[in-house]
Design a protein around this motif. Structure first.
Motif, PDB file in Angstrom:
ATOM      1  N   GLU A 529       0.872  -0.679   0.347  1.00  0.00           N
ATOM      2  CA  GLU A 529      -0.192   0.102  -0.035  1.00  0.00           C
ATOM      3  C   GLU A 529       0.965   1.371  -0.219  1.00  0.00           C
ATOM      4  O   GLU A 529       0.638   2.381  -0.682  1.00  0.00           O
ATOM      5  CB  GLU A 529      -1.015   0.619   1.524  1.00  0.00           C
ATOM      6  N   ARG A 530       1.604   1.153   0.489  1.00  0.00           N
ATOM      7  CA  ARG A 530       3.036   2.159   0.925  1.00  0.00           C
ATOM      8  C   ARG A 530       3.371   2.156  -0.777  1.00  0.00           C
ATOM      9  O   ARG A 530       3.598   3.874  -0.916  1.00  0.00           O
ATOM     10  CB  ARG A 530       3.728   1.992   1.867  1.00  0.00           C
ATOM     11  N   LEU A 531       3.482   1.466  -1.035  1.00  0.00           N
ATOM     12  CA  LEU A 531       4.532   1.510  -2.941  1.00  0.00           C
ATOM     13  C   LEU A 531       3.331   2.510  -3.405  1.00  0.00           C
ATOM     14  O   LEU A 531       3.865   2.892  -4.051  1.00  0.00           O
ATOM     15  CB  LEU A 531       5.605   0.231  -2.776  1.00  0.00           C
ATOM     16  N   ARG A 532       2.581   1.810  -3.111  1.00  0.00           N
ATOM     17  CA  ARG A 532       1.512   2.099  -4.499  1.00  0.00           C
ATOM     18  C   ARG A 532       0.844   3.626  -4.532  1.00  0.00           C
ATOM     19  O   ARG A 532       0.498   4.501  -5.532  1.00  0.00           O
ATOM     20  CB  ARG A 532      -0.238   1.291  -3.984  1.00  0.00           C
ATOM     21  N   ASP A 533       0.915   4.335  -3.101  1.00  0.00           N
ATOM     22  CA  ASP A 533       0.116   5.376  -2.463  1.00  0.00           C
ATOM     23  C   ASP A 533       1.897   6.541  -3.166  1.00  0.00           C
ATOM     24  O   ASP A 533       1.168   7.943  -3.780  1.00  0.00           O
ATOM     25  CB  ASP A 533       0.548   6.182  -1.376  1.00  0.00           C
ATOM     26  N   ASN A 534       3.054   6.169  -3.180  1.00  0.00           N
ATOM     27  CA  ASN A 534       4.456   6.510  -3.331  1.00  0.00           C
ATOM     28  C   ASN A 534       3.905   6.607  -4.817  1.00  0.00           C
ATOM     29  O   ASN A 534       4.721   7.667  -5.636  1.00  0.00           O
ATOM     30  CB  ASN A 534       5.139   5.252  -2.942  1.00  0.00           C
ATOM     31  N   ILE A 535       3.474   5.439  -5.693  1.00  0.00           N
ATOM     32  CA  ILE A 535       3.264   5.623  -7.260  1.00  0.00           C
ATOM     33  C   ILE A 535       2.883   6.855  -7.468  1.00  0.00           C
ATOM     34  O   ILE A 535       2.940   7.225  -8.740  1.00  0.00           O
ATOM     35  CB  ILE A 535       3.193   4.127  -7.822  1.00  0.00           C
ATOM     36  N   THR A 536       1.592   7.104  -7.137  1.00  0.00           N
ATOM     37  CA  THR A 536       0.201   7.427  -7.309  1.00  0.00           C
ATOM     38  C   THR A 536       1.038   9.302  -7.168  1.00  0.00           C
ATOM     39  O   THR A 536       0.343  10.288  -8.017  1.00  0.00           O
ATOM     40  CB  THR A 536      -0.592   7.756  -6.638  1.00  0.00           C
ATOM     41  N   GLY A 537       2.303   9.498  -6.503  1.00  0.00           N
ATOM     42  CA  GLY A 537       2.833  10.828  -6.751  1.00  0.00           C
ATOM     43  C   GLY A 537       3.744  11.342  -7.528  1.00  0.00           C
ATOM     44  O   GLY A 537       4.424  12.262  -7.623  1.00  0.00           O
ATOM     45  N   ILE A 538       4.307  10.389  -8.618  1.00  0.00           N
ATOM     46  CA  ILE A 538       5.003  10.590  -9.835  1.00  0.00           C
ATOM     47  C   ILE A 538       4.441  11.761 -11.023  1.00  0.00           C
ATOM     48  O   ILE A 538       3.171  11.343 -11.144  1.00  0.00           O
ATOM     49  CB  ILE A 538       5.354   9.162 -10.254  1.00  0.00           C
ATOM     50  N   ARG A 539       5.388  11.814 -10.846  1.00  0.00           N
ATOM     51  CA  ARG A 539       4.798  13.458 -11.891  1.00  0.00           C
ATOM     52  C   ARG A 539       5.505  13.405 -13.348  1.00  0.00           C
ATOM     53  O   ARG A 539       6.987  13.364 -13.102  1.00  0.00           O
ATOM     54  CB  ARG A 539       4.855  15.306 -11.899  1.00  0.00           C
ATOM     55  N   LEU A 540       5.340  13.072 -14.935  1.00  0.00           N
ATOM     56  CA  LEU A 540       6.155  13.425 -15.724  1.00  0.00           C
ATOM     57  C   LEU A 540       5.658  14.811 -16.551  1.00  0.00           C
ATOM     58  O   LEU A 540       4.515  15.104 -16.560  1.00  0.00           O
ATOM     59  CB  LEU A 540       6.175  12.375 -16.606  1.00  0.00           C
ATOM     60  N   PRO A 541       6.430  15.717 -17.198  1.00  0.00           N
ATOM     61  CA  PRO A 541       6.071  16.843 -17.479  1.00  0.00           C
ATOM     62  C   PRO A 541       5.859  16.238 -18.791  1.00  0.00           C
ATOM     63  O   PRO A 541       7.111  15.615 -19.633  1.00  0.00           O
ATOM     64  CB  PRO A 541       7.062  17.791 -17.563  1.00  0.00           C
ATOM     65  N   SER A 542       5.016  16.893 -19.873  1.00  0.00           N
ATOM     66  CA  SER A 542       5.128  16.516 -21.193  1.00  0.00           C
ATOM     67  C   SER A 542       3.830  18.168 -21.494  1.00  0.00           C
ATOM     68  O   SER A 542       3.032  17.883 -21.762  1.00  0.00           O
ATOM     69  CB  SER A 542       4.075  15.436 -21.451  1.00  0.00           C
ATOM     70  N   GLY A 543       4.626  18.516 -22.715  1.00  0.00           N
ATOM     71  CA  GLY A 543       4.365  20.184 -22.563  1.00  0.00           C
ATOM     72  C   GLY A 543       4.273  20.735 -22.086  1.00  0.00           C
ATOM     73  O   GLY A 543       3.908  20.877 -20.875  1.00  0.00           O
ATOM     74  N   GLU A 544       2.816  20.925 -21.659  1.00  0.00           N
ATOM     75  CA  GLU A 544       1.699  21.855 -20.789  1.00  0.00           C
ATOM     76  C   GLU A 544       1.555  20.917 -20.309  1.00  0.00           C
ATOM     77  O   GLU A 544       0.749  21.556 -19.411  1.00  0.00           O
ATOM     78  CB  GLU A 544       0.655  22.823 -22.421  1.00  0.00           C
ATOM     79  N   GLU A 545       0.860  20.146 -20.094  1.00  0.00           N
ATOM     80  CA  GLU A 545       0.739  18.957 -19.123  1.00  0.00           C
ATOM     81  C   GLU A 545       2.124  18.426 -18.838  1.00  0.00           C
ATOM     82  O   GLU A 545       2.636  17.761 -19.229  1.00  0.00           O
ATOM     83  CB  GLU A 545      -0.322  18.367 -19.421  1.00  0.00           C
ATOM     84  N   GLU A 546       0.844  17.692 -17.210  1.00  0.00           N
ATOM     85  CA  GLU A 546       1.896  16.457 -16.392  1.00  0.00           C
ATOM     86  C   GLU A 546       1.131  15.038 -16.505  1.00  0.00           C
ATOM     87  O   GLU A 546      -0.664  15.099 -16.623  1.00  0.00           O
ATOM     88  CB  GLU A 546       2.070  16.716 -15.010  1.00  0.00           C
ATOM     89  N   VAL A 547       1.682  13.935 -16.682  1.00  0.00           N
ATOM     90  CA  VAL A 547       1.481  12.660 -16.548  1.00  0.00           C
ATOM     91  C   VAL A 547       1.560  12.156 -15.664  1.00  0.00           C
ATOM     92  O   VAL A 547       2.761  12.195 -14.429  1.00  0.00           O
ATOM     93  CB  VAL A 547       2.428  12.175 -18.103  1.00  0.00           C
ATOM     94  N   GLN A 548       0.168  11.044 -14.690  1.00  0.00           N
ATOM     95  CA  GLN A 548       0.462  10.723 -13.231  1.00  0.00           C
ATOM     96  C   GLN A 548      -0.203   9.474 -13.796  1.00  0.00           C
ATOM     97  O   GLN A 548      -0.998   9.221 -14.779  1.00  0.00           O
ATOM     98  CB  GLN A 548      -1.064  12.066 -12.936  1.00  0.00           C
ATOM     99  N   PHE A 549       0.031   8.579 -13.200  1.00  0.00           N
ATOM    100  CA  PHE A 549      -0.280   7.105 -13.640  1.00  0.00           C
ATOM    101  C   PHE A 549      -0.293   6.571 -11.944  1.00  0.00           C
ATOM    102  O   PHE A 549       0.245   7.164 -11.115  1.00  0.00           O
ATOM    103  CB  PHE A 549       0.668   6.671 -14.570  1.00  0.00           C
TER     104      PHE A 549
END
Length: 608
Positions: A529-549
């Motif tokens: 659960e802790r790792l799953r929560d950490n993954i949701t905090g990843i942000r990737l810049p892509s042009g004018e928006e951010e990618v979250q997964f």
């Protein structure tokens, strides 16, 4: 009419009379039997009549052109209507290299006086032309049986090539001919445009700058020939057109052509001395462009002449590169020679050495089109050669790795410490996933097997976490594989930063990862659960928006009798249940079995 003109003191030659009738289709011409040159360019109509009376109008000595001369040219001819009814005709100037045309007609009922019937100039709005045509056209009407005399003045300003001749057409025949010419040129220009677009696509794909230069070169050709042949004035710049636009368009095409040739033949690298001459051609093209913009016609003519004299140099450079081993340079030489053939024939026509007709009139743009097609084939050969060289380099690299491996193993057997370290480094690279830097599937399975046996020996609890990035395909589809690769790297770095050094973490393939930890069932679920929560905090810049997964996680807790293969199958089933349950969640293997059993009595839910 001939009697009236003789009474007025005008010398009449039988060769100046052209019999015309219905169905005139441009096969007959006028104007070359009686031509007078006014070097000053200031003589008016009365001076031309005086010269005609004095017998100064002579047959043109050349095959059709006056050559590069200053001043104006006057032609006198007579049209004899052989029909017994009025005959409408169109008199079309045979070439595009004319600044101004004036036509005068003398009729029997006009008291022997010439009157102006046409005054057309390149710089005037195109809408003022009486006939919609890219060349000057004079509409006339002859009475039944009438013999009508004409005086036509041709002006090129300062100096230029003049063809003192007019093609004779019926209105319908001229319209059909113009439509056909326009269609043929549209086909040629369209072909050049398609070749240029294809070159642009290949340039974007390969990153080869010569393909980008070829795209610009092709577009400049369309602009140049469209402007030189009068179609730019007819369809685009209908007002305020000037002769300098033709020179400027030609200069642009020459400059872009030399830039492309230098890049394609790589003259800077392989023929540096000849490359200086190509640079001189570019400078000359720049001079031509400046002289055109400043309307220095004499300088522009000299620059064009120099450019044509330099053109054969390109074939020579291509042949030198061919001798150096560049097979595509031979095809390039053929294409450039075809262009030279068209331009050389045009020069012969302009100098009056060969007859002017529609075939050699359109030969230069046609040869230019053939040149584009031929050079495109040369570029295809170059692209294939580069590809084969890349494959050969790859094969050599693989052979080198194999040889290095054999050599490395032999040196290891010889107990060389330095090569032992190199071997260890190579083995580490073999165990590492090249994209994320973590263990690959092979390394993970080997290390996890050892860790599992060690835990069983010590009686420690073991749990396996299997990860899958949710909707990873949509990340690649919507943002590109570059962002997808970065997502895999950030995912790996995030997990690796939150686990212990004794934990075994690796990439199984694609977006699927596995983590083996020596923790009890509650601790393993908490870690997941802790790792799953950490993954949701990843942000990737892509042009004018951010990618979250997000990530779905399946957890399987080991028993003393389970093998690694069984544990991975249980974790995989739990992962499947997590994805079926809505993704972005942690599901334990036992829980997934219970859920699957509970759904047997209900309708199967729609997949997430």
């Amino acid at each position: 009419m001939m009697l009236l003109m003789a009474m007025c003191g005008i010398s009449v030659q039988a060769s100046t009379v052209v019999a015309v009738g219905t169905g005139e289709a441009g096969g007959q011409r006028t104007g070359q039997s009686a031509v007078w040159h006014d070097p000053s360019g200031d003589a008016g109509l009365q001076a031309a009549i005086t010269a005609l009376q004095a017998g100064q109008f002579k047959p043109l000595a050349s095959a059709g052109s006056t050559g590069l001369k200053k001043g104006s040219y006057w032609s006198f001819f007579e049209l004899h209507n052989t029909r017994q009814q009025q005959l409408p005709l169109r008199l079309e100037y045979v070439d595009h290299q004319l600044i101004r045309l004036r036509a005068y007609v003398r009729e029997a009922g006009a008291g022997g006086e010439f009157r102006e019937v046409a005054d057309q100039a390149m710089g005037e709005p195109f809408a003022r032309r009486p006939v919609f045509h890219n060349r000057f056209v004079v509409p006339v009407t002859l009475d039944a049986g009438e013999i009508t005399g004409f005086l036509v003045r041709f002006d090129s300003e300062e100096a230029g090539f003049v063809f003192p001749s007019m093609r004779i057409w019926s209105p319908d025949a001229l319209s059909k001919s113009h439509t056909g010419e326009t269609a043929v040129l549209a086909f040629l220009f369209g072909g050049i445009a398609l070749i240029s677009l294809f070159s642009l696509i290949v340039g974007v794909t390969t990153g080869d700058s010569s393909f980008f230069a070829y795209f610009v070169y092709g577009i400049s050709k369309i602009i140049a020939w469209g402007t030189i042949l009068g179609f730019t004035h007819q369809y685009v710049v209908q007002n305020h057109f000037h002769w300098s636009y033709m020179s400027a368009a030609g200069a642009l095409s020459i400059f872009c052509g030399v830039v492309f040739d230098r890049l394609f033949l790589q003259t800077h690298k392989y023929t540096p001395r000849l490359d200086y001459l190509l640079l001189l051609m570019m400078v000359n093209a720049g001079v031509l462009l400046v002289s055109a913009l400043l309307q220095l016609k004499q300088v522009a003519l000299i620059s064009i002449t120099l450019a044509l004299l330099f053109y054969p140099l390109m074939t020579f450079v291509a042949l030198v590169r061919w001798r150096q081993g560049s097979s595509e340079a031979a095809v390039f030489a053929i294409g450039w020679t075809l262009l030279l053939t068209g331009l050389f024939y045009q020069a012969l026509r302009d100098l009056g050495l060969v007859e002017h007709n529609l075939l050699n009139y359109y030969l230069p743009p046609l040869s230019s089109f053939v040149e584009m097609v031929t050079i495109m084939a040369a570029m295809g050969i170059k692209l294939r050669r580069v590809r084969l060289q890349g494959l050969e380099s790859e094969r050599q690299y693989r052979r080198h790795l194999e040889q290095s491996k054999v050599k490395l193993e032999g040196l290891v057997r010889a107990r060389t410490e330095e090569l032992e370290k190199a071997k260890q480094q190579a083995e580490m690279e073999a165990r590492t996933d090249p994209l994320t830097g973590i263990r690959n599937r092979r390394s993970f399975l080997a290390e996890a097997e050892l860790c599992l046996k060690r835990a069983y020996r010590k009686g420690e609890p073991v749990s396996l976490l299997m990860f899958d990035i949710d909707h990873f395909k949509s990340i690649n589809d919507n943002h590109g594989h570059g962002i997808g690769d970065e997502a895999l790297r950030q995912f790996s770095h995030t997990i690796q930063a939150k686990i212990r050094e004794t934990d075994v973490f690796g990439r199984l393939g694609g977006e699927e990862f596995a983590l083996l930890i020596t923790e009890t069932r509650p601790d393993a679920l908490h870690t997941a659960e802790r790792l799953r929560d950490n993954i949701t905090g990843i942000r990737l810049p892509s042009g004018e928006e951010e990618v979250q997964f997000t990530s779905s996680i399946g957890v399987a807790c080991a028993h003393q009798t389970q093998t690694l293969e069984q544990l991975m199958r249980e974790a995989d089933e739990a992962l499947y249940a997590a994805k079926q349950g809505g993704r972005d969640r942690v599901v334990e293997y036992a829980q997934s079995n219970a859920d699957a059993h509970a759904t047997l009595s209900r309708e199967e839910p729609q997949p997430a």
